[in-house]
Motif scaffolding. Structure first.
Motif, short mmCIF file in Angstrom:
data_model
loop_
_atom_site.label_atom_id
_atom_site.label_comp_id
_atom_site.label_asym_id
_atom_site.label_seq_id
_atom_site.Cartn_x
_atom_site.Cartn_y
_atom_site.Cartn_z
N LEU A 180 0.85 -1.19 0.00
CA LEU A 180 0.00 0.00 0.00
C LEU A 180 0.88 1.24 0.00
CD1 LEU A 180 -2.74 1.40 0.18
CD2 LEU A 180 -2.60 1.18 2.68
N ILE A 181 0.80 2.01 -1.09
CA ILE A 181 1.53 3.27 -1.17
C ILE A 181 0.68 4.39 -0.57
CG2 ILE A 181 2.72 4.87 -2.70
CD1 ILE A 181 3.93 2.04 -2.61
N GLY A 182 -0.62 4.35 -0.83
CA GLY A 182 -1.54 5.33 -0.26
C GLY A 182 -2.18 6.18 -1.34
N SER A 183 -1.40 7.00 -2.00
CA SER A 183 -1.92 7.84 -3.07
C SER A 183 -2.06 7.04 -4.36
CB SER A 183 -0.99 9.03 -3.31
OG SER A 183 -0.98 9.89 -2.19
N PRO A 184 -2.94 7.46 -5.26
CA PRO A 184 -3.09 6.76 -6.55
C PRO A 184 -1.76 6.65 -7.29
CG PRO A 184 -4.90 8.30 -6.23
CD PRO A 184 -3.94 8.54 -5.11
N VAL A 185 -1.50 5.46 -7.79
CA VAL A 185 -0.23 5.19 -8.49
C VAL A 185 -0.40 5.48 -9.98
CG1 VAL A 185 1.47 3.41 -9.07
CG2 VAL A 185 0.40 3.44 -6.79
N THR A 186 0.55 6.22 -10.55
CA THR A 186 0.49 6.57 -11.98
C THR A 186 1.53 5.84 -12.82
OG1 THR A 186 2.01 8.45 -11.79
CG2 THR A 186 -0.33 8.87 -11.36
N SER A 187 2.58 5.30 -12.17
CA SER A 187 3.66 4.69 -12.95
C SER A 187 4.44 3.72 -12.08
CB SER A 187 4.61 5.80 -13.45
OG SER A 187 5.77 5.27 -14.07
N VAL A 188 4.80 2.56 -12.65
CA VAL A 188 5.71 1.62 -12.00
C VAL A 188 6.80 1.25 -13.00
CG1 VAL A 188 4.08 0.66 -10.33
CG2 VAL A 188 4.23 -0.35 -12.60
N LYS A 189 8.03 1.16 -12.50
CA LYS A 189 9.16 0.81 -13.36
C LYS A 189 10.17 -0.01 -12.56
CE LYS A 189 9.53 2.26 -17.00
NZ LYS A 189 9.10 1.78 -18.34
N ASP A 190 10.49 -1.19 -13.05
CA ASP A 190 11.43 -2.08 -12.38
C ASP A 190 12.86 -1.59 -12.60
OD1 ASP A 190 11.48 -4.60 -10.84
OD2 ASP A 190 12.68 -5.37 -12.50
N SER A 191 13.70 -1.77 -11.60
CA SER A 191 15.11 -1.41 -11.74
C SER A 191 15.84 -2.47 -12.56
CB SER A 191 15.78 -1.27 -10.37
OG SER A 191 15.72 -2.50 -9.66
N THR A 192 17.01 -2.12 -13.07
CA THR A 192 17.77 -3.03 -13.92
C THR A 192 18.11 -4.34 -13.21
OG1 THR A 192 18.72 -1.15 -15.11
CG2 THR A 192 19.84 -3.26 -15.34
N ASP A 193 18.44 -4.25 -11.91
CA ASP A 193 18.79 -5.45 -11.17
C ASP A 193 17.58 -6.21 -10.64
OD1 ASP A 193 17.93 -3.90 -9.05
OD2 ASP A 193 19.88 -3.74 -8.08
N GLY A 194 16.37 -5.67 -10.85
CA GLY A 194 15.16 -6.35 -10.43
C GLY A 194 14.87 -6.29 -8.95
N ALA A 195 15.66 -5.51 -8.21
CA ALA A 195 15.49 -5.47 -6.75
C ALA A 195 14.52 -4.40 -6.30
CB ALA A 195 16.84 -5.26 -6.07
N CYS A 196 14.29 -3.37 -7.12
CA CYS A 196 13.50 -2.22 -6.70
C CYS A 196 12.45 -1.88 -7.75
CB CYS A 196 14.40 -0.99 -6.50
SG CYS A 196 15.80 -1.27 -5.41
N VAL A 197 11.44 -1.13 -7.30
CA VAL A 197 10.41 -0.61 -8.20
C VAL A 197 10.30 0.89 -7.98
CG1 VAL A 197 8.00 -0.70 -8.92
CG2 VAL A 197 9.12 -2.77 -8.10
N LEU A 198 10.32 1.64 -9.07
CA LEU A 198 10.12 3.09 -9.02
C LEU A 198 8.63 3.35 -9.17
CD1 LEU A 198 11.94 5.67 -8.91
CD2 LEU A 198 11.72 5.76 -11.41
N VAL A 199 8.05 4.07 -8.20
CA VAL A 199 6.60 4.25 -8.13
C VAL A 199 6.26 5.74 -8.10
CG1 VAL A 199 4.50 3.72 -6.85
CG2 VAL A 199 6.42 2.10 -6.82
N SER A 200 5.51 6.21 -9.09
CA SER A 200 5.03 7.60 -9.11
C SER A 200 3.59 7.63 -8.62
CB SER A 200 5.09 8.18 -10.52
OG SER A 200 6.42 8.27 -10.97
N THR A 201 3.25 8.67 -7.85
CA THR A 201 1.91 8.79 -7.28
C THR A 201 1.41 10.22 -7.37
OG1 THR A 201 2.97 9.03 -5.11
CG2 THR A 201 2.10 6.86 -5.66
#
Length: 299
Positions: A180-201
């Motif tokens: 749960l991020i809380g605010s509406p999510v507009t974008s998700v993008k996986d990192s090159t190493d697959g360990a992280c996700v970039l989340v825009s809200t």
């Protein structure tokens, strides 16, 4: 490492009305754009020339994804339809229908045998590109509101929803992990190493989330994102985080420190809804509601 200084080239203007998506092919030789005018355009970003136009959608084009070998791409939009295209011939290979509302986001799996689509109907559907069947091979319906963004990474599907959740579906294990991020999510993008996700809200914040445990590793602020779906991405092998903004600027941050390192003005102070970074070289592209595509080159 200082963020590279980018110069703004003459804008690419062929669309009529807002441009919703721009993306590179896997080599970075070409870009594809889609907009409110229902057209998809293939460009050479270095010569600023239009290579080909693709027309089939009955309403606005909202997302585009390119296959691993650049021979095909998939598009979706307001007509609730997903089209699979042959790049060279310019013709549609397949047409997938089944969503009950506009389709916001699409992506291929690694070998382009499956297309994933996410819709305003809060569903993710998986489609077999090799089969003649018109029925989806799987339906993911955990979201409680519109699916705004998704990405296929190996056997995982990462989704972002207006319900404020990021979900990671592990298809091999048959599991789904929700954060749960809380605010509406507009974008998700996986990192090159697959360990992280970039989340825009929609609280004007971009978060770097640990995919394994949902911990926020870093946050990025300074841009404006309250109303529109604005997509963010990584740049220069995940050294930087880059995003559009509702104030007509492209913003860049150092990924590790979260420090803003650049503001680039463009698009006539209109909303910049999508950014993409070249897969190999220090170049990026942006598009927005002013109807243009901007190519930014390292100087």
């Amino acid at each position: 490492m200082p963020f590279p200084v980018y110069s703004r080239n003459a804008p690419l203007k062929e669309h009529v009305g807002p441009v919703h998506v721009v993306t590179y092919n896997t080599t970075g030789q070409y870009i594809l754009s889609g907009g409110q005018d229902r057209k998809i355009i293939l460009w050479n970003p270095n010569s600023s020339k239009v290579v080909k136009s693709y027309i089939a959608h009955g309403y606005e084009v909202l997302d585009i994804a390119v296959s691993y070998d650049n021979s095909k791409f998939v598009s979706c939009g307001g007509d609730r339809t997903i089209y699979l295209w042959d790049v060279t011939s310019g013709s549609t290979v397949r047409r997938f229908s089944g969503h009950m509302s506009r389709v916001n986001t699409v992506d291929f799996n690694a070998d382009a045998s499956v297309v994933a689509s996410g819709s305003y109907d809060a569903k993710v559907r998986l489609w077999d590109t090799k089969s003649s069947s018109q029925r989806p091979i799987q339906l993911l319906e955990e979201a409680k509101d519109s699916i705004s963004s998704l990405q296929v990474v190996g056997s995982q599907i990462i989704t972002g929803s207006v319900d404020g959740y990021v979900r990671v579906y592990d298809l091999r294990m048959g599991q789904v992990f929700e954060d749960l991020i809380g605010s509406p999510v507009t974008s998700v993008k996986d990192s090159t190493d697959g360990a992280c996700v970039l989340v825009s809200t929609l609280d004007s914040t971009i978060r770097l989330m640990d995919k394994s445990n949902g911990t926020m590793l870093q946050s990025f602020k300074g841009h404006l994102n309250k109303e529109y779906r604005i997509r963010s991405c990584f740049g220069d092998n995940d050294v930087y985080v880059i995003s559009g903004s509702e104030d007509g600027k492209v913003y860049a941050w150092d990924m590790l420190s979260g420090r803003m390192v650049h503001e680039l003005k463009g698009h006539g102070e209109k909303v910049i809804s999508c950014v993409a970074y070249h897969p190999k070289n220090p170049q990026m592209v942006s598009c927005g509601t002013d109807g243009s595509i901007q190519v930014w080159d390292y100087t």
